[in-house]
Design a protein around this motif. Structure first.
Motif, PDB file in Angstrom:
ATOM      1  N   ARG A 158       3.065  -8.140  -1.617  1.00 40.40           N
ATOM      2  CA  ARG A 158       2.560  -9.258  -2.420  1.00 40.40           C
ATOM      3  C   ARG A 158       2.882 -10.594  -1.763  1.00 40.40           C
ATOM      4  O   ARG A 158       2.044 -11.489  -1.713  1.00 40.40           O
ATOM      5  CB  ARG A 158       3.142  -9.200  -3.838  1.00 40.40           C
ATOM      6  N   LEU A 159       4.089 -10.735  -1.218  1.00 39.53           N
ATOM      7  CA  LEU A 159       4.470 -11.978  -0.539  1.00 39.53           C
ATOM      8  C   LEU A 159       3.595 -12.234   0.685  1.00 39.53           C
ATOM      9  O   LEU A 159       3.140 -13.363   0.910  1.00 39.53           O
ATOM     10  CB  LEU A 159       5.941 -11.933  -0.118  1.00 39.53           C
ATOM     11  N   VAL A 160       3.346 -11.197   1.472  1.00 38.37           N
ATOM     12  CA  VAL A 160       2.517 -11.344   2.670  1.00 38.37           C
ATOM     13  C   VAL A 160       1.093 -11.719   2.278  1.00 38.37           C
ATOM     14  O   VAL A 160       0.479 -12.603   2.885  1.00 38.37           O
ATOM     15  CB  VAL A 160       2.552 -10.053   3.518  1.00 38.37           C
ATOM     16  N   ALA A 199       6.796  -5.561  -3.268  1.00 38.59           N
ATOM     17  CA  ALA A 199       7.097  -6.993  -3.360  1.00 38.59           C
ATOM     18  C   ALA A 199       6.810  -7.688  -2.030  1.00 38.59           C
ATOM     19  O   ALA A 199       6.243  -8.788  -2.007  1.00 38.59           O
ATOM     20  CB  ALA A 199       8.557  -7.200  -3.769  1.00 38.59           C
ATOM     21  N   LEU A 200       7.177  -7.043  -0.909  1.00 37.29           N
ATOM     22  CA  LEU A 200       6.904  -7.617   0.409  1.00 37.29           C
ATOM     23  C   LEU A 200       5.398  -7.745   0.628  1.00 37.29           C
ATOM     24  O   LEU A 200       4.924  -8.772   1.125  1.00 37.29           O
ATOM     25  CB  LEU A 200       7.526  -6.748   1.500  1.00 37.29           C
ATOM     26  N   GLU A 238       0.107 -13.210  -0.458  1.00 36.28           N
ATOM     27  CA  GLU A 238       0.104 -14.587  -0.975  1.00 36.28           C
ATOM     28  C   GLU A 238       0.150 -15.571   0.187  1.00 36.28           C
ATOM     29  O   GLU A 238      -0.566 -16.579   0.189  1.00 36.28           O
ATOM     30  CB  GLU A 238       1.297 -14.817  -1.898  1.00 36.28           C
ATOM     31  N   ASP A 239       0.969 -15.267   1.188  1.00 38.11           N
ATOM     32  CA  ASP A 239       1.094 -16.140   2.351  1.00 38.11           C
ATOM     33  C   ASP A 239      -0.229 -16.199   3.120  1.00 38.11           C
ATOM     34  O   ASP A 239      -0.654 -17.265   3.563  1.00 38.11           O
ATOM     35  CB  ASP A 239       2.223 -15.642   3.266  1.00 38.11           C
TER      36      ASP A 239
END
Length: 121
Positions: free
Chosen positions: A108-110, A105-106, A112-113
């Motif tokens: 994917r967030l990175v 999940a981390l 996306e950012d």
């Protein structure tokens, strides 16, 4: 339950495996004993501490069931017993899945950012 002989009592761990492996010296001792049985005087030669200090570490590992002792003449030899580590690995496997999910999940967030910030430059 009645008291059994010393060998039977020694088979029952009296020390917590987590506490036993928390110390880097004890982890190093386990690595040293992976493929060989060694007497304490040979083991002591690998460490910059007294034989008494090494013996204390070995006693903690033995009490946790991680090493086995065997008398050969006047010397005591030590060898790794990995079964408690296998049990520990099985127990940790549950939490490994948890961390893999969180790290995924981390990631994917990175990503996306990065996509959002990289596209606006």
């Amino acid at each position: 339950m009645s008291r059994l002989n010393n060998q039977s009592r020694a088979a029952e761990p009296t020390q917590d495996v987590f506490q036993a492996i928390a110390d880097p010296t004890r982890r190093s001792l386990l690595q040293l004993l992976v493929d060989q049985e060694l007497p304490v005087n040979v083991i002591s030669g690998h460490y910059p501490m007294s034989r008494t200090a090494v013996s204390k570490h070995l006693r903690i590992l033995a009490e946790a069931g991680l090493v086995k002792e065997r008398k050969v003449g006047r010397e005591t030899r030590y060898r790794l017993d990995a079964e408690p580590l296998r049990e520990l690995k099985r127990w940790l496997a549950y939490y490994e899945r948890f961390w893999e999910n969180k790290l995924g999940a981390l990631k994917r967030l990175v990503e996306e950012d990065e996509d959002e910030n990289g596209g606006s430059s």
